[in-house]
Design a protein around this motif. Structure first.
Motif, PDB file in Angstrom:
ATOM      1  N   ALA A  63       2.556  -7.351 -12.934  1.00  0.00           N
ATOM      2  CA  ALA A  63       2.260  -8.132 -11.730  1.00  0.00           C
ATOM      3  C   ALA A  63       1.842  -9.544 -12.100  1.00  0.00           C
ATOM      4  N   LEU A  64       1.030  -9.683 -13.142  1.00  0.00           N
ATOM      5  CA  LEU A  64       0.629 -11.019 -13.599  1.00  0.00           C
ATOM      6  C   LEU A  64       1.844 -11.812 -14.069  1.00  0.00           C
ATOM      7  N   GLY A  65       2.773 -11.138 -14.752  1.00  0.00           N
ATOM      8  CA  GLY A  65       3.997 -11.825 -15.178  1.00  0.00           C
ATOM      9  C   GLY A  65       4.798 -12.329 -13.994  1.00  0.00           C
ATOM     10  N   VAL A 112       5.802 -16.285 -13.046  1.00  0.00           N
ATOM     11  CA  VAL A 112       7.163 -16.756 -12.756  1.00  0.00           C
ATOM     12  C   VAL A 112       7.216 -17.407 -11.368  1.00  0.00           C
ATOM     13  N   ALA A 113       6.520 -16.819 -10.403  1.00  0.00           N
ATOM     14  CA  ALA A 113       6.484 -17.420  -9.062  1.00  0.00           C
ATOM     15  C   ALA A 113       5.849 -18.806  -9.115  1.00  0.00           C
ATOM     16  N   GLY A 114       4.789 -18.948  -9.910  1.00  0.00           N
ATOM     17  CA  GLY A 114       4.142 -20.254 -10.057  1.00  0.00           C
ATOM     18  C   GLY A 114       5.071 -21.281 -10.680  1.00  0.00           C
ATOM     19  N   VAL A 115       5.805 -20.862 -11.699  1.00  0.00           N
ATOM     20  CA  VAL A 115       6.769 -21.773 -12.342  1.00  0.00           C
ATOM     21  C   VAL A 115       7.828 -22.204 -11.332  1.00  0.00           C
ATOM     22  N   ALA A 116       8.320 -21.244 -10.538  1.00  0.00           N
ATOM     23  CA  ALA A 116       9.344 -21.565  -9.540  1.00  0.00           C
ATOM     24  C   ALA A 116       8.817 -22.564  -8.516  1.00  0.00           C
ATOM     25  N   HIS A 144      -6.988 -10.916 -18.638  1.00  0.00           N
ATOM     26  CA  HIS A 144      -5.839 -10.039 -18.910  1.00  0.00           C
ATOM     27  C   HIS A 144      -4.629 -10.913 -19.212  1.00  0.00           C
ATOM     28  N   THR A 145      -3.762 -10.418 -20.084  1.00  0.00           N
ATOM     29  CA  THR A 145      -2.545 -11.160 -20.401  1.00  0.00           C
ATOM     30  C   THR A 145      -1.369 -10.585 -19.613  1.00  0.00           C
ATOM     31  N   PRO A 146      -0.451 -11.427 -19.186  1.00  0.00           N
ATOM     32  CA  PRO A 146       0.701 -10.936 -18.419  1.00  0.00           C
ATOM     33  C   PRO A 146       1.753 -10.316 -19.325  1.00  0.00           C
ATOM     34  N   SER A 147       2.536  -9.434 -18.752  1.00  0.00           N
ATOM     35  CA  SER A 147       3.762  -8.948 -19.382  1.00  0.00           C
ATOM     36  C   SER A 147       4.889  -9.190 -18.380  1.00  0.00           C
ATOM     37  N   PHE A 148       6.090  -9.195 -18.853  1.00  0.00           N
ATOM     38  CA  PHE A 148       7.183  -9.622 -17.978  1.00  0.00           C
ATOM     39  C   PHE A 148       8.230  -8.519 -17.834  1.00  0.00           C
ATOM     40  N   SER A 149       8.544  -8.204 -16.581  1.00  0.00           N
ATOM     41  CA  SER A 149       9.611  -7.247 -16.286  1.00  0.00           C
ATOM     42  C   SER A 149      10.423  -7.800 -15.130  1.00  0.00           C
ATOM     43  N   LEU A 150      11.732  -7.555 -15.176  1.00  0.00           N
ATOM     44  CA  LEU A 150      12.613  -8.078 -14.137  1.00  0.00           C
ATOM     45  C   LEU A 150      12.246  -7.488 -12.777  1.00  0.00           C
ATOM     46  N   ARG A 151      11.850  -6.210 -12.761  1.00  0.00           N
ATOM     47  CA  ARG A 151      11.492  -5.564 -11.500  1.00  0.00           C
ATOM     48  C   ARG A 151      10.332  -6.282 -10.829  1.00  0.00           C
ATOM     49  N   ALA A 152       9.274  -6.578 -11.594  1.00  0.00           N
ATOM     50  CA  ALA A 152       8.102  -7.242 -11.019  1.00  0.00           C
ATOM     51  C   ALA A 152       8.448  -8.643 -10.542  1.00  0.00           C
ATOM     52  N   VAL A 153       9.270  -9.348 -11.300  1.00  0.00           N
ATOM     53  CA  VAL A 153       9.658 -10.705 -10.915  1.00  0.00           C
ATOM     54  C   VAL A 153      10.439 -10.685  -9.610  1.00  0.00           C
ATOM     55  N   VAL A 154      11.369  -9.748  -9.488  1.00  0.00           N
ATOM     56  CA  VAL A 154      12.176  -9.650  -8.267  1.00  0.00           C
ATOM     57  C   VAL A 154      11.303  -9.325  -7.062  1.00  0.00           C
ATOM     58  N   LEU A 155      10.285  -8.486  -7.273  1.00  0.00           N
ATOM     59  CA  LEU A 155       9.392  -8.130  -6.183  1.00  0.00           C
ATOM     60  C   LEU A 155       8.560  -9.317  -5.703  1.00  0.00           C
ATOM     61  N   THR A 192      -1.166 -21.400  -9.993  1.00  0.00           N
ATOM     62  CA  THR A 192      -0.759 -19.998  -9.956  1.00  0.00           C
ATOM     63  C   THR A 192      -0.344 -19.513 -11.343  1.00  0.00           C
ATOM     64  N   VAL A 193       0.348 -20.352 -12.095  1.00  0.00           N
ATOM     65  CA  VAL A 193       0.697 -20.012 -13.480  1.00  0.00           C
ATOM     66  C   VAL A 193      -0.570 -19.785 -14.300  1.00  0.00           C
ATOM     67  N   LEU A 194      -1.531 -20.677 -14.149  1.00  0.00           N
ATOM     68  CA  LEU A 194      -2.791 -20.566 -14.881  1.00  0.00           C
ATOM     69  C   LEU A 194      -3.510 -19.267 -14.535  1.00  0.00           C
ATOM     70  N   ALA A 195      -3.578 -18.946 -13.234  1.00  0.00           N
ATOM     71  CA  ALA A 195      -4.260 -17.718 -12.806  1.00  0.00           C
ATOM     72  C   ALA A 195      -3.551 -16.482 -13.343  1.00  0.00           C
ATOM     73  N   GLY A 196      -2.239 -16.437 -13.199  1.00  0.00           N
ATOM     74  CA  GLY A 196      -1.492 -15.281 -13.683  1.00  0.00           C
ATOM     75  C   GLY A 196      -1.558 -15.102 -15.180  1.00  0.00           C
ATOM     76  N   SER A 197      -1.741 -16.182 -15.902  1.00  0.00           N
ATOM     77  CA  SER A 197      -1.811 -16.112 -17.368  1.00  0.00           C
ATOM     78  C   SER A 197      -3.110 -15.493 -17.861  1.00  0.00           C
ATOM     79  N   GLY A 198      -4.139 -15.460 -16.989  1.00  0.00           N
ATOM     80  CA  GLY A 198      -5.434 -14.962 -17.441  1.00  0.00           C
ATOM     81  C   GLY A 198      -5.980 -13.782 -16.675  1.00  0.00           C
TER      82      GLY A 198
END
Length: 447
Positions: free
Chosen positions: A115-117, A121-125, A241-252, A294-300
């Motif tokens: 979810a953090l990942g 990605v949403a923040g970057v977009a 917490h550190t993010p992990s990245f999955s295509l499913r979470a990004v699409v959601l 948002t990127v900063l928040a998700g990264s931590g």
């Protein structure tokens, strides 16, 4: 109010003192590059913290994110936003409710990393959208997302979250503690009409407090949460917490960007209208600021952020739009996030209290979509507008699900896609066929 160009001044010049620094004359506002005396500025800044607090801590409670971490990154993100916007755009960046449903789906296994990942990605977009807007202007945003689409997306998010208010995504919510939930909701409703002005804006926070007190008196607090509060230190780093990245979470999660665009654009327009200054040139910077926060928040380990309507209310009530007050609020939130005791206290809020509060909050999100339609006078005699809203809202409310391999697309993602495809697809065909109905002017005659 007629807008005037923002006065030219050095990028980081100190604020000028408004009038005598003590009062704001009738009809005047304290502009972003002005301030009152520092004691008064501190007071207004604290009001901003109180205004954002209820909604900002509710999001991590629902999603299972660490509350102190979310507070910490909301304050840090606010300071980053002020830097990126050149200290010209007053805003507090609190937790966005638009992230709740996709985050809950993305962390279905209990791990918040994916979810953090998705939040990163949403923040970057959003930041990339801001970069384009800064150079190309904001006109294409209005064409891509007219009010009928924006209102539908906002409404379907609120309706999609309705089941979470009932059961908290499991065994929580109203279902877990119905009496406490009803008392909490009733208190929110009563405080809204019993109080005036600023206190009325705190009705959700006061209602949560009333529900918490009832739960504490009746043994409704979770014993482990109480133990955690007792053992928590007053000062310490939040839980990262550190993010992990999955295509499913990004699409959601990625469709949330459309909501963030609408919220940030609305914030800029609201500040411009009330201060009488043209802030269109800062629209792209607002997107970039919120995106990077948002990127900063998700990264931590924090929740995704957005510009907060609650704080617009404080500015409207005080007529103080000074960014100095937001520097105070941002620093205060960071300091609160550095207190594990505060985070542990927030975690003691029981399921019934959250259920009662979110019944009101999720309903307000849905009704905000309708308000967007009303404020922009969306013509629902036009079948394109009517079907755009109808299809998107039902898909989101029913939480339609489409599975493609390992990927699952749920109500918010599908509803958002439907709003865009139905509107632009039907509008393009209607133009080609010459069947676009004329826009109706004025209200319908009374029967």
């Amino acid at each position: 109010m007629t807008q005037s160009p923002t006065p030219t001044r050095p990028r980081w010049s100190p604020w000028t003192v408004h009038g005598d620094g003590r009062t704001v004359r009738s009809g005047d506002v304290v502009h972003p590059d002005e301030r009152l005396s520092w004691p008064r500025t501190l007071g207004v800044g604290v009001q901003h913290v109180v205004a954002m607090f209820g909604a900002t801590f509710t999001v991590p409670l629902i999603t299972g994110f660490p509350p102190a971490t979310t507070l910490f990154f909301s304050g840090l993100g606010t300071l980053l936003f002020l830097v990126i916007t050149g200290n010209r755009l007053p805003s507090y960046l609190g937790s966005s409710f638009a992230f709740i449903a996709p985050v809950l789906a993305a962390k279905a296994g209990g791990d918040i990393g994916p979810a953090l990942g998705g939040i990163v990605v949403a923040g970057v977009a959003l930041a990339l959208v801001g970069l384009v807007v800064q150079f190309a202007g904001a006109g294409w945003i209005n064409r891509l997302m007219p009010p009928v689409v924006t209102g539908a997306i906002v409404m379907l998010i609120g309706l999609n979250l309705a089941p979470v208010a009932w059961d908290g995504g499991g065994d929580g919510g109203v279902k877990a503690q119905p009496l406490i939930a009803v008392v909490t909701l009733t208190a929110i409703l009563l405080f809204t009409v019993l109080f005036r002005g600023f206190l009325a804006r705190l009705s959700v926070l006061l209602g949560v407090l009333a529900g918490w007190l009832l739960a504490a008196l009746t043994g409704g607090l979770a014993p482990e949460a109480v133990t955690g509060l007792r053992e928590a230190a007053w000062i310490g780093l939040p839980e990262f917490h550190t993010p992990s990245f999955s295509l499913r979470a990004v699409v959601l999660i990625i469709p949330v960007v459309l909501v963030l665009i609408a919220e940030n654009a609305g914030h800029v327009k609201a500040v411009a209208a009330t201060t009488g200054r043209n802030l269109d040139r800062d629209m792209g910077k607002a997107f970039m600021g919120d995106g990077l926060a948002t990127v900063l928040a998700g990264s931590g380990g924090g929740s995704g952020t957005t510009t907060y309507a609650e704080n617009i209310g404080v500015m409207a009530a005080t007529r103080v739009y000074s960014t100095a007050a937001y520097w105070v609020a941002g620093v205060a939130a960071v300091l609160l996030g550095l207190s594990p005791k505060i985070g542990a206290l927030i975690l003691t809020v029981p399921a019934g209290v959250l259920g009662g509060a979110t019944t009101a909050l999720y309903g307000l999100i849905a009704i905000l979509g309708a308000r967007i339609w009303l404020d922009n006078r969306v013509d629902f005699h036009d079948p394109v507008n009517l079907l755009t809203a109808a299809v998107a809202v039902i898909i989101g409310a029913a939480d339609y699900t489409l599975t493609a391999g390992d990927l699952s697309f749920h109500g918010i993602a599908l509803g958002t896609a439907a709003a865009l495809l139905v509107y632009h697809g039907m509008r393009a065909i209607a133009r080609l066929r010459g069947t676009t109905p004329p826009t109706r002017q004025g209200p319908e005659p009374e029967l």
